[in-house]
Scaffold this active site. Structure first.
Site, short mmCIF file in Angstrom:
data_model
loop_
_atom_site.label_atom_id
_atom_site.label_comp_id
_atom_site.label_asym_id
_atom_site.label_seq_id
_atom_site.Cartn_x
_atom_site.Cartn_y
_atom_site.Cartn_z
N LYS A 14 -30.14 22.43 6.33
CA LYS A 14 -30.71 23.76 6.57
C LYS A 14 -29.76 24.90 6.20
O LYS A 14 -30.17 25.84 5.52
CB LYS A 14 -31.08 23.93 8.06
CG LYS A 14 -32.20 23.08 8.55
CD LYS A 14 -32.63 23.49 9.95
CE LYS A 14 -31.52 23.43 10.99
NZ LYS A 14 -31.00 22.07 11.27
N ARG A 89 -36.14 26.70 18.37
CA ARG A 89 -35.89 25.27 18.54
C ARG A 89 -36.59 24.72 19.77
O ARG A 89 -36.53 23.51 20.00
CB ARG A 89 -34.39 25.03 18.71
CG ARG A 89 -33.64 24.65 17.45
CD ARG A 89 -32.17 24.63 17.80
NE ARG A 89 -31.40 23.69 17.06
CZ ARG A 89 -30.47 24.03 16.16
NH1 ARG A 89 -30.25 25.29 15.87
NH2 ARG A 89 -29.77 23.11 15.57
N ARG A 128 -19.40 15.78 7.27
CA ARG A 128 -19.10 17.18 7.56
C ARG A 128 -18.01 17.28 8.63
O ARG A 128 -17.19 18.19 8.60
CB ARG A 128 -20.38 17.89 8.04
CG ARG A 128 -20.22 19.39 8.15
CD ARG A 128 -21.54 20.06 8.41
NE ARG A 128 -22.02 19.79 9.75
CZ ARG A 128 -23.22 20.19 10.21
NH1 ARG A 128 -24.03 20.84 9.42
NH2 ARG A 128 -23.59 19.93 11.43
N ARG A 134 -16.01 20.26 12.61
CA ARG A 134 -16.83 20.84 13.67
C ARG A 134 -16.77 20.00 14.94
O ARG A 134 -16.88 18.78 14.89
CB ARG A 134 -18.29 20.93 13.20
CG ARG A 134 -18.65 22.31 12.70
CD ARG A 134 -20.06 22.37 12.21
NE ARG A 134 -21.06 22.11 13.25
CZ ARG A 134 -22.34 22.41 13.10
NH1 ARG A 134 -22.75 23.00 11.99
NH2 ARG A 134 -23.20 22.15 14.05
N ARG A 145 -27.53 15.25 19.63
CA ARG A 145 -28.19 16.36 18.94
C ARG A 145 -29.48 15.90 18.28
O ARG A 145 -30.48 16.62 18.26
CB ARG A 145 -27.24 16.98 17.91
CG ARG A 145 -26.16 17.83 18.59
CD ARG A 145 -25.01 18.15 17.67
NE ARG A 145 -25.41 18.89 16.50
CZ ARG A 145 -24.79 18.83 15.33
NH1 ARG A 145 -23.73 18.07 15.17
NH2 ARG A 145 -25.20 19.56 14.33
P1 AMP Z 1 -26.74 24.40 14.23
O1 AMP Z 1 -25.58 24.91 13.47
O2 AMP Z 1 -28.01 25.11 13.90
O3 AMP Z 1 -26.88 22.91 14.15
O4 AMP Z 1 -26.46 24.73 15.77
C1 AMP Z 1 -25.32 24.24 16.43
C2 AMP Z 1 -25.52 24.26 17.95
O5 AMP Z 1 -25.74 25.62 18.38
C3 AMP Z 1 -26.73 23.50 18.45
O6 AMP Z 1 -26.48 22.12 18.61
C4 AMP Z 1 -26.99 24.20 19.78
O7 AMP Z 1 -26.05 23.80 20.76
C5 AMP Z 1 -26.69 25.64 19.43
N1 AMP Z 1 -27.91 26.32 18.94
C6 AMP Z 1 -28.14 26.81 17.69
N2 AMP Z 1 -29.36 27.35 17.60
C7 AMP Z 1 -29.93 27.21 18.82
C8 AMP Z 1 -31.21 27.54 19.35
N3 AMP Z 1 -32.16 28.14 18.62
N4 AMP Z 1 -31.42 27.25 20.66
C9 AMP Z 1 -30.50 26.67 21.42
N5 AMP Z 1 -29.29 26.29 20.97
C10 AMP Z 1 -29.00 26.55 19.68
#
Ligand code: AMP
Length: 193
Positions: A14, A89, A128, A134, A145
């Protein structure tokens, strides 16, 4: 101008595609994950709170996430259009986003669902972890996740399908190939830059 969402499992690509699409359409890519990570890096209060969830692979609470997005969408650059990467989400976030868009007198043009099989996704995330270090890319957290995604986010695809907004694109392959696929799928629906 264009208003897009990008949905897909962690590791589906994404973030990479969001940057490419935003460039093509001339709209900001808004990634809640990136905003949380910036806050973690800068050790803000929001960052401290977010980190306690992110490190476990859990979602940051809806109230916090919704406020963040509401604030971001009212900034000038997002008024004409945007690409949301990783938001909404949860079902509650969908309701909140609907409210924000209704208040602004706008609506979504499409929801791009980026697919990738689980083995590939895990392989990408572990890679990654090595490349970017990360904190949420360890194997246990990755597994959590993916579970949280299946439980809370995958059902949103049905919600948006019922509105006839979903464009499903295979996320496997070279980055530029996947971008081209997304652009072609959007163009078929009359959405082009
Ligand atoms: P991502 O980089 O989009 O995979 O997001 C990394 C982490 O940020 C996720 O595993 C969540 O802990 C948090 N996060 C990102 N976007 C959201 C969202 N829309 N709602 C809740 N937590 C989020």
């Amino acid at each position: 101008m264009t208003r897009l969402l990008l949905i897909g499992a962690p590791g589906a690509g994404k973030g990479t595609q969001a940057v490419k699409l935003a460039e093509t359409f001339g709209i900001p890519a808004i990634s809640t994950g990136d905003i949380f990570r910036d806050n973690v890096k800068n050790e803000t209060e929001l960052g401290k709170l977010a980190k306690s969830y992110m490190d476990r692979g859990e979602y940051v609470p809806d109230s916090v996430t919704n406020d963040l997005v509401r604030d971001r969408l009212t900034q000038a650059d997002a008024k004409p259009g945007f690409l949301l990467d990783g938001y909404p989400r949860t079902a509650d976030q969908v309701v909140e986003l609907d409210g924000m868009l209704t208040d602004a007198g706008t609506a979504l043009d499409a929801v791009v669902l980026l697919t990738a099989d689980t083995d590939e996704v895990v392989r990408r995330l572990l890679n990654r972890a090595i490349e970017q270090g990360r904190a949420d890319d360890t194997e246990d957290v990755i597994r959590r996740r993916l579970e949280v995604y299946e439980e809370q986010t995958a059902p949103l695809v049905n919600t948006y399908s019922a509105r006839n907004l979903v464009v499903t694109v295979d996320g496997l392959g070279a980055v530029d190939e996947v971008t081209a696929r997304i652009l072609a799928a959007l163009a078929q629906r009359g959405i082009s830059a």
